[in-house]
Design a protein around this motif. Structure first.
Motif: not given
Length: 127
Positions: A65, A90, A92, A97, A99, A126
């Protein structure tokens, strides 16, 4: 005239938008030709063309994303030619996810701030 800190923050926000739009080629002007990037997994990417190619490959992943980098500090050197930016990032994907923190070095070239170095440290995988 825009303060260097504000200019760097604005350029960071624009790179976030270009990444979200999956526009790899449009990221090229933000990187110095000799750009060095250490990714969150510790891999090293050398040169602006290779960084753009890495983004392009990432954008072809149908689950990817975006990466969002949120600036926390910008410190400019006493000559106004280089700056250090630090913050949180972050990444995604549709199913996860990640980070962590980052540090970036900006250099003023022909009146424009470009990224010279970036170091990303993954702190949350994640999982």
């Amino acid at each position: 005239m825009t303060a260097p800190e504000d200019a760097i923050r604005a350029r960071r926000k624009l790179t976030n938008k270009l990444i979200a739009a999956h526009e790899a080629a449009r990221l090229r002007p933000f990187f110095a030709a000799d750009m060095k990037l250490i990714a969150g997994d510790g891999s090293l990417i050398l040169g602006a063309d290779e960084v753009v190619a890495a983004f392009d490959a990432q954008f072809r992943d149908p689950t990817f994303t975006a990466y969002v980098r949120t600036t926390e500090t910008v410190t400019v050197d006493d000559e106004g030619a280089r700056a250090a930016e630090s913050g949180r990032w972050v990444g995604t994907w549709k199913d996860q996810q990640q980070s962590g923190t980052y540090l970036a070095t900006w250099r003023k070239v022909l009146g424009q701030w470009v990224l010279e170095n970036e170091l990303f440290v993954t702190l949350d995988h994640g999982g």
